[in-house]
Design a protein around this motif. Sequence first.
Motif, mmCIF file in Angstrom:
data_model
loop_
_atom_site.group_PDB
_atom_site.id
_atom_site.type_symbol
_atom_site.label_atom_id
_atom_site.label_comp_id
_atom_site.label_asym_id
_atom_site.label_seq_id
_atom_site.Cartn_x
_atom_site.Cartn_y
_atom_site.Cartn_z
ATOM 1 N N PHE A 122 0.855 -1.340 -0.179
ATOM 2 C CA PHE A 122 0.101 -0.020 -0.112
ATOM 3 C C PHE A 122 0.974 1.225 0.173
ATOM 4 O O PHE A 122 0.679 1.987 -0.574
ATOM 5 C CB PHE A 122 -1.033 0.071 1.337
ATOM 6 C CG PHE A 122 -2.257 -1.021 1.089
ATOM 7 C CD1 PHE A 122 -2.968 -0.620 -0.140
ATOM 8 C CD2 PHE A 122 -2.509 -1.844 1.975
ATOM 9 C CE1 PHE A 122 -3.906 -1.655 -0.254
ATOM 10 C CE2 PHE A 122 -3.563 -2.444 1.898
ATOM 11 C CZ PHE A 122 -4.339 -2.451 0.799
ATOM 12 N N SER A 123 1.802 1.330 0.774
ATOM 13 C CA SER A 123 2.946 2.404 0.912
ATOM 14 C C SER A 123 3.391 2.816 -0.500
ATOM 15 O O SER A 123 3.564 3.995 -0.968
ATOM 16 C CB SER A 123 3.784 2.413 1.845
ATOM 17 O OG SER A 123 4.612 3.281 1.927
ATOM 18 N N SER A 124 3.721 1.581 -1.415
ATOM 19 C CA SER A 124 4.502 1.909 -2.539
ATOM 20 C C SER A 124 3.421 2.362 -3.528
ATOM 21 O O SER A 124 3.540 3.241 -4.200
ATOM 22 C CB SER A 124 5.149 0.431 -2.866
ATOM 23 O OG SER A 124 5.181 0.543 -4.507
ATOM 24 N N MET A 125 2.161 2.029 -3.444
ATOM 25 C CA MET A 125 1.178 2.519 -4.214
ATOM 26 C C MET A 125 0.837 4.049 -4.006
ATOM 27 O O MET A 125 0.454 4.656 -4.944
ATOM 28 C CB MET A 125 -0.223 1.477 -4.176
ATOM 29 C CG MET A 125 -0.370 0.130 -4.838
ATOM 30 S SD MET A 125 -1.759 -0.590 -4.910
ATOM 31 C CE MET A 125 -2.072 -1.112 -3.166
ATOM 32 N N LEU A 126 0.788 4.149 -2.631
ATOM 33 C CA LEU A 126 0.277 5.666 -2.486
ATOM 34 C C LEU A 126 1.673 6.618 -2.934
ATOM 35 O O LEU A 126 1.294 7.755 -3.469
ATOM 36 C CB LEU A 126 0.331 5.825 -0.776
ATOM 37 C CG LEU A 126 -1.004 5.393 -0.228
ATOM 38 C CD1 LEU A 126 -0.853 4.964 1.399
ATOM 39 C CD2 LEU A 126 -2.059 6.126 -0.827
ATOM 40 N N SER A 127 2.705 6.168 -2.639
ATOM 41 C CA SER A 127 3.910 6.865 -3.224
ATOM 42 C C SER A 127 3.917 7.176 -4.635
ATOM 43 O O SER A 127 4.403 8.354 -5.395
ATOM 44 C CB SER A 127 5.102 6.145 -2.621
ATOM 45 O OG SER A 127 6.403 6.759 -3.342
ATOM 46 N N ASP A 128 3.614 5.953 -5.323
ATOM 47 C CA ASP A 128 3.573 6.036 -6.906
ATOM 48 C C ASP A 128 2.384 6.985 -7.304
ATOM 49 O O ASP A 128 2.554 7.559 -8.311
ATOM 50 C CB ASP A 128 3.466 4.550 -7.619
ATOM 51 C CG ASP A 128 4.743 3.700 -7.434
ATOM 52 O OD1 ASP A 128 5.928 4.230 -6.977
ATOM 53 O OD2 ASP A 128 4.724 2.475 -7.831
ATOM 54 N N ALA A 129 1.289 6.906 -6.586
ATOM 55 C CA ALA A 129 0.197 7.732 -7.027
ATOM 56 C C ALA A 129 0.696 9.217 -6.850
ATOM 57 O O ALA A 129 0.348 10.098 -7.539
ATOM 58 C CB ALA A 129 -0.993 7.590 -6.189
ATOM 59 N N GLU A 130 1.290 9.570 -5.859
ATOM 60 C CA GLU A 130 1.719 10.875 -5.542
ATOM 61 C C GLU A 130 2.645 11.316 -6.695
ATOM 62 O O GLU A 130 2.671 12.313 -7.182
ATOM 63 C CB GLU A 130 2.635 11.201 -4.050
ATOM 64 C CG GLU A 130 2.911 12.457 -4.001
ATOM 65 C CD GLU A 130 3.382 12.777 -2.341
ATOM 66 O OE1 GLU A 130 3.474 13.931 -2.011
ATOM 67 O OE2 GLU A 130 3.654 11.681 -1.713
ATOM 68 N N TYR A 131 3.652 10.580 -7.149
ATOM 69 C CA TYR A 131 4.551 10.571 -8.120
ATOM 70 C C TYR A 131 4.071 10.892 -9.420
ATOM 71 O O TYR A 131 4.070 12.014 -9.775
ATOM 72 C CB TYR A 131 5.579 9.604 -8.279
ATOM 73 C CG TYR A 131 6.194 9.596 -9.473
ATOM 74 C CD1 TYR A 131 7.300 10.344 -9.714
ATOM 75 C CD2 TYR A 131 5.905 8.921 -10.819
ATOM 76 C CE1 TYR A 131 8.184 10.789 -10.926
ATOM 77 C CE2 TYR A 131 6.501 8.978 -12.050
ATOM 78 C CZ TYR A 131 7.683 9.914 -11.997
ATOM 79 O OH TYR A 131 8.175 10.049 -13.208
ATOM 80 N N TYR A 132 2.814 10.317 -9.759
ATOM 81 C CA TYR A 132 2.134 10.281 -10.902
ATOM 82 C C TYR A 132 1.281 11.683 -10.755
ATOM 83 O O TYR A 132 1.216 12.360 -11.971
ATOM 84 C CB TYR A 132 1.512 9.230 -11.272
ATOM 85 C CG TYR A 132 2.057 8.232 -12.097
ATOM 86 C CD1 TYR A 132 2.935 8.447 -13.171
ATOM 87 C CD2 TYR A 132 2.140 6.819 -11.475
ATOM 88 C CE1 TYR A 132 3.850 7.298 -13.637
ATOM 89 C CE2 TYR A 132 3.093 5.898 -11.772
ATOM 90 C CZ TYR A 132 3.737 6.208 -13.043
ATOM 91 O OH TYR A 132 4.525 5.114 -13.550
ATOM 92 N N TYR A 133 0.832 12.186 -9.778
ATOM 93 C CA TYR A 133 -0.027 13.402 -9.443
ATOM 94 C C TYR A 133 1.008 14.585 -9.831
ATOM 95 O O TYR A 133 0.684 15.255 -10.325
ATOM 96 C CB TYR A 133 -0.515 13.274 -7.988
ATOM 97 C CG TYR A 133 -1.401 14.546 -8.088
ATOM 98 C CD1 TYR A 133 -2.785 14.993 -8.591
ATOM 99 C CD2 TYR A 133 -0.734 15.640 -7.243
ATOM 100 C CE1 TYR A 133 -3.196 15.937 -8.194
ATOM 101 C CE2 TYR A 133 -1.453 17.103 -7.167
ATOM 102 C CZ TYR A 133 -2.834 17.209 -7.583
ATOM 103 O OH TYR A 133 -3.393 18.222 -7.578
ATOM 104 N N GLU A 134 2.237 14.381 -9.249
ATOM 105 C CA GLU A 134 2.918 15.429 -9.391
ATOM 106 C C GLU A 134 3.696 15.683 -10.883
ATOM 107 O O GLU A 134 4.071 16.789 -11.335
ATOM 108 C CB GLU A 134 4.339 15.371 -8.543
ATOM 109 C CG GLU A 134 3.873 15.407 -7.099
ATOM 110 C CD GLU A 134 5.154 15.098 -6.143
ATOM 111 O OE1 GLU A 134 6.287 14.731 -6.286
ATOM 112 O OE2 GLU A 134 4.882 15.411 -4.896
#
Length: 173
Positions: A122-134
């Motif tokens: 989950f932490s990886s998914m959240l981090s990747d989602a933030e990356y793609y948002y940025e």
Amino acid sequence: MAVPVYADTYDAVYDDAALLSDEEQQSLSEEITNLQETTGWEIFVLTTEDAQGKTAREYADDFYDTTATGDDGVVFLIDMDNREVTISTAGEAIYYLNDDRIDDILDNCYDYVVDGEYASCFSSMLSDAEYYYEVGVPSIITMYSRWVKFCLQLYLQQLCLPLYFLELPENTV
């Protein structure tokens, strides 16, 4: 920067399959709050061991539709019933987390799930989602070039398809 809309109005972690410790749930809640503050999306982390006869994607979509109070958001799901990890997006999040990006996010978290490290997944998914948002919404040129590639592949398949039906002379030795 987006306004944090949902910070204290709902529980962000639904561990129905009991895969996460209390500490892991708290840590994920904090990560979710940070991502919400960045995106303004309603974000859920969800586990289940009973998808109620639905696919993982249908289960995640239905969860968002029945639980969310806003139009923009994401559900990150580990479905132990279907043995699948999926991501469901709604509203604005659909544009940032398109199918290609979701595939990348899932590829990045797969090893964690295999190893039973669900919180890390989950932490990886959240981090990747933030990356793609940025990174932002994929450009129309990128989407257009993928569409052209798809059409070209389809066209070439149609050109080659009649060759399968040609009768070739039998070899005589």
